[in-house]
Design a protein around this motif. Sequence first.
Motif, PDB file in Angstrom:
ATOM      1  N   ARG A 352       0.863  -1.721  -0.223  1.00  0.00           N
ATOM      2  CA  ARG A 352       0.088   0.143   0.173  1.00  0.00           C
ATOM      3  C   ARG A 352       0.586   1.225   0.107  1.00  0.00           C
ATOM      4  O   ARG A 352       0.783   1.692  -0.877  1.00  0.00           O
ATOM      5  CB  ARG A 352      -0.797   0.378   1.047  1.00  0.00           C
ATOM      6  CG  ARG A 352      -1.423  -0.814   1.887  1.00  0.00           C
ATOM      7  CD  ARG A 352      -2.685  -0.601   2.994  1.00  0.00           C
ATOM      8  NE  ARG A 352      -3.714  -1.416   3.119  1.00  0.00           N
ATOM      9  CZ  ARG A 352      -3.592  -2.561   3.574  1.00  0.00           C
ATOM     10  NH1 ARG A 352      -2.024  -2.994   3.476  1.00  0.00           N
ATOM     11  NH2 ARG A 352      -4.594  -3.739   3.128  1.00  0.00           N
ATOM     12  N   ALA A 355       2.427   1.690  -3.223  1.00  0.00           N
ATOM     13  CA  ALA A 355       1.140   2.537  -4.179  1.00  0.00           C
ATOM     14  C   ALA A 355       0.938   3.629  -3.917  1.00  0.00           C
ATOM     15  O   ALA A 355       0.774   4.309  -4.518  1.00  0.00           O
ATOM     16  CB  ALA A 355      -0.275   1.288  -3.804  1.00  0.00           C
ATOM     17  N   SER A 356       0.885   3.651  -2.286  1.00  0.00           N
ATOM     18  CA  SER A 356       0.131   5.415  -1.997  1.00  0.00           C
ATOM     19  C   SER A 356       1.348   6.565  -2.328  1.00  0.00           C
ATOM     20  O   SER A 356       0.438   7.627  -3.223  1.00  0.00           O
ATOM     21  CB  SER A 356      -0.477   5.356  -0.813  1.00  0.00           C
ATOM     22  OG  SER A 356      -1.085   4.946  -0.548  1.00  0.00           O
ATOM     23  N   ASN A 380      -6.246   2.513  -6.092  1.00  0.00           N
ATOM     24  CA  ASN A 380      -5.611   1.618  -4.995  1.00  0.00           C
ATOM     25  C   ASN A 380      -7.030   0.775  -4.597  1.00  0.00           C
ATOM     26  O   ASN A 380      -6.946   1.010  -3.649  1.00  0.00           O
ATOM     27  CB  ASN A 380      -4.324   2.168  -4.058  1.00  0.00           C
ATOM     28  CG  ASN A 380      -3.637   0.928  -3.484  1.00  0.00           C
ATOM     29  OD1 ASN A 380      -3.713   1.398  -2.053  1.00  0.00           O
ATOM     30  ND2 ASN A 380      -3.440  -0.253  -3.544  1.00  0.00           N
ATOM     31  N   VAL A 404      -2.322  -1.646  -8.519  1.00  0.00           N
ATOM     32  CA  VAL A 404      -3.019   0.182  -9.658  1.00  0.00           C
ATOM     33  C   VAL A 404      -4.121  -0.696 -10.386  1.00  0.00           C
ATOM     34  O   VAL A 404      -2.939  -1.331 -10.878  1.00  0.00           O
ATOM     35  CB  VAL A 404      -1.874   0.546  -9.243  1.00  0.00           C
ATOM     36  CG1 VAL A 404      -2.250   1.817 -10.006  1.00  0.00           C
ATOM     37  CG2 VAL A 404      -1.000   1.643  -7.984  1.00  0.00           C
TER      38      VAL A 404
END
Length: 428
Positions: A352, A355-356, A380, A404
């Motif tokens: 995460r 991805a963020s 996401n 994603v």
Amino acid sequence: MSKYDLDTLCVQGGYTPGNGEPRQIPIVQSTTFRYATSEDMGKLFDLEASGYFYTRLQNPTNDYVAAKICELEGGTAAMLTSSGQAANFFALFNIACAGDHLVCSSSIYGGTFNLISVTMARMGIETTFVRPDCTWEELDAAFRPNTKAVFGETIANPALTVLDIELYAKAAHAHGVPLIVDNTFATPVNCRPFEWGADIVTHSTTKYMDGHGVAVGGAIVDSGRFDWMAHADKFPGLCTPDDSYHGITYAQRFGQEGAFITKCTAQLMRDLGSIQSPQHAFYLNLGLESLHVRMARHCENGQAVAEYLAKHPKIAAVRFCGLPGDPYYALAQKYLPKGSCGVVSFEIKGGREAASAFMKHLKIAAIETHVADARTCCLNPATSTHRQMSDEQLAAAGIPPGMVRMSCGLEHATDLIADIEQALKAVK
Ligand SMILES: *Cc1c(COP(=O)(O)O)cnc(C)c1O
């Protein structure tokens, strides 16, 4: 117009103006229509004459656009609905009611999954979900005597699985029921499910058909090929008299070509009222005029981005059926030879957080709960649509925390890749 190439139908299908009439489809912004005598009007209410009387049932603008989508899919009748959700609900509820059963691919849009597994279950319609790439035996075993339809998506949103339409159609027909295919992601430009045996096609026109993120809408198209009367015991709604229309039997009065859409309009739209506004239909038509040109670019950009990501050391996996290593590559070659769509999903190493960080640094692609837009956007799932799930639940759903979903728009591929490159550099 259907003798023309699909590209020509995108531009000119559905509406041919007469001498001195508007070149562009007119927006008939009127809820109602005037008649000289009540006898004239009465014929419309009895479905004895065709014509307009109230926009909840039919409106000329909507009919022009529905006719274009009908020609694009190669069907015999079509209607617009207020959303893709309404299209799928109407298509299923038109032939299934309390006590009935459906067979459905488990790889479908989340909204449709909720509709079928929760809301329609509450209405007394049960569903057996099967894996999208199940064997004939698994599929065959899912049917019951009260099964009324089979449902799947050509390219599933968001899993990007490709439906084996021929296999699903064969199973449906072996059990005397139609196959309904949601063709939203592929659009008729890339796949025409009727050519592979599907009987009914649905769309969320909100996606590529509109293509500019301006109007929520849906559509239902009938191939006109399912013989309802041959399975009359399964489809009493189409094959026995409708008391709410003075005893009309749809399959007899309107034939195989028209029964499904006439019943869906006359009964479901009348009673449930999920009409698309004529203004939205006009926007939708503007999108359709360039659908063939845009789909080619969406696919080209999706392919370029997928190929770039597949070689990147910070990317753990890429899902795009146009990549030779993809599990759905072979099915895509068969059903989607011109390309699939512009949506690519990929997993960034680092979960995460990675991805963020990646998404935060993107300059062209915006973070949005949307796909199939002219502007590139991404999401996401682990921190948005699937936020309430634990890592274990995400794993079971096949959604890694670092996944994603990117919907490649119509920008230049070089700029999209450069944007992705600089954002991946910023991920530690
Ligand atoms: C978005 C979507 C829907 C729902 O459509 P709405 O227009 O948002 O109601 C249905 N099916 C698929 C495949 C979708 O992508």
